[in-house]
Design a protein around this motif. Structure first.
Motif, PDB file in Angstrom:
ATOM      1  N   UNK A  48     -29.466 -32.459  -9.102  1.00 43.37           N
ATOM      2  CA  UNK A  48     -29.619 -33.877  -9.431  1.00 43.37           C
ATOM      3  C   UNK A  48     -29.704 -34.145 -10.929  1.00 43.37           C
ATOM      4  N   UNK A  49     -29.094 -35.241 -11.337  1.00 47.81           N
ATOM      5  CA  UNK A  49     -29.344 -35.773 -12.679  1.00 47.81           C
ATOM      6  C   UNK A  49     -30.765 -36.321 -12.724  1.00 47.81           C
ATOM      7  N   UNK A  50     -31.279 -36.482 -13.942  1.00 50.40           N
ATOM      8  CA  UNK A  50     -32.663 -36.942 -14.074  1.00 50.40           C
ATOM      9  C   UNK A  50     -32.839 -37.677 -15.392  1.00 50.40           C
ATOM     10  N   UNK A  51     -33.828 -38.557 -15.399  1.00 52.49           N
ATOM     11  CA  UNK A  51     -34.215 -39.293 -16.606  1.00 52.49           C
ATOM     12  C   UNK A  51     -35.727 -39.226 -16.743  1.00 52.49           C
ATOM     13  N   UNK A  52     -36.193 -39.107 -17.993  1.00 52.50           N
ATOM     14  CA  UNK A  52     -37.632 -39.165 -18.262  1.00 52.50           C
ATOM     15  C   UNK A  52     -37.846 -39.747 -19.649  1.00 52.50           C
ATOM     16  N   UNK A  53     -38.839 -40.597 -19.793  1.00 53.41           N
ATOM     17  CA  UNK A  53     -39.271 -40.998 -21.127  1.00 53.41           C
ATOM     18  C   UNK A  53     -40.727 -41.429 -21.079  1.00 53.41           C
ATOM     19  N   UNK A  54     -41.419 -41.197 -22.171  1.00 51.40           N
ATOM     20  CA  UNK A  54     -42.748 -41.773 -22.368  1.00 51.40           C
ATOM     21  C   UNK A  54     -42.834 -42.216 -23.818  1.00 51.40           C
TER      22      UNK A  54
END
Length: 292
Positions: A125-131
């Protein structure tokens, strides 16, 4: 605000850089574990700068991008710390969101990490994360989260991703995971397609309880949840056999991702509106996509 907040800003910025270093090392470890004849992928690191209208120092960061790896077709992990004065469009947007004092005092400071991974294998799976943390002379808040974007869905992958997120959020309050999950479902939705862009995750914005230490601890745990939530899924799927039809499905799904980021994503709009390096802002776009 006080000198105490200057220290807090430095602490937050250092944390985002630490998290970036941990993720880069883990992703290069995935490349090493996936043994093929191709060379293991490595990140290319570029310094980025924010362009201030008056030429003053306005901060910047690091753009780290890996292309054509064994596991990752394209992955970017960016960190930045930017500051100065917001332009008219960004200032009006913040004022419209109810940020106090923004109509008369456009000074700001923002720091964060942003990650998007597009995979070679359509089953991974592709994924995105940010904080991120945002500060003005009159307000501060945290935001971010992570969401999973498989083109070929596996129920057990989705369950694992969400379970790890929940385990990291539960110590901060039993109501938090359900609320941030619902927020992600609402935020990562593509209205013109009448569908979500993936299988969800967690998301928050404008998060300020008034207790900086507690809010920062929550933000850290959102970041800490990412690697145990995601890396086991890649390890499970990276050697799965795939067909031309699977790759076609992946390219079509990437089209959805590109549409969302260009039309709706708040971070993309903010980065472009405040003069940050356009290549870093648009790092999230896939290397290839298609539309039917």
């Amino acid at each position: 605000m006080s000198q105490e907040f200057e220290t807090r800003k430095q602490t937050a910025s250092a944390w985002f850089r630490q998290l970036r270093d941990e993720i880069v090392a883990a992703f290069e470890g995935l490349e090493d574990r996936h043994e093929t004849d191709a060379p293991a992928g490595r990140f290319e690191v570029t310094q980025t700068k924010r362009a201030a209208d008056d030429g003053a120092d306005a901060g910047g960061g690091l753009m780290s991008v890996m292309r054509g790896g064994r596991v990752f077709e394209k992955v970017g992990v960016n960190v930045s710390t930017v500051y100065g004065q917001l332009g008219d469009a960004a200032q009006k947007s913040m004022a419209a969101r109810g940020v106090p004092g923004m109509d008369s005092d456009p000074r700001f400071w923002a720091s964060g990490i942003s990650l998007v991974a597009h995979m070679q294998n359509p089953h991974a799976p592709a994924v995105h994360m940010n904080t991120r943390m945002f500060w003005t002379p009159h307000a501060w808040w945290f935001g971010g989260g992570s969401d999973l974007n498989p083109c070929i869905e596996y129920a057990d992958d989705t369950a694992h991703f969400h379970a790890v997120q929940k385990a990291h959020l539960d110590p901060h309050g039993a109501d938090l995971y359900p609320r941030l999950k619902d927020w992600a479902d609402e935020y990562f939705y593509i209205p013109h397609r009448n569908r979500a862009r993936g299988v969800g995750g967690i998301f928050m914005d404008d998060h300020c309880t008034g207790d900086w230490d507690a809010d920062f601890a929550l933000t850290q745990d959102i970041g800490r949840a990412f690697l145990p939530a995601y890396v086991p899924l890649v390890d499970k799927r990276r050697e799965t056999a795939w067909s031309d039809a699977d790759k076609d499905a992946q390219l079509v799904h990437r089209g959805l991702y590109a549409e969302y980021n260009l039309v709706y994503d708040r971070g993309t709009k903010f980065g472009l509106a405040t003069g940050h390096d356009a290549n870093a802002v648009l790092m999230s776009l896939p290397p290839m996509a298609k539309w039917v």
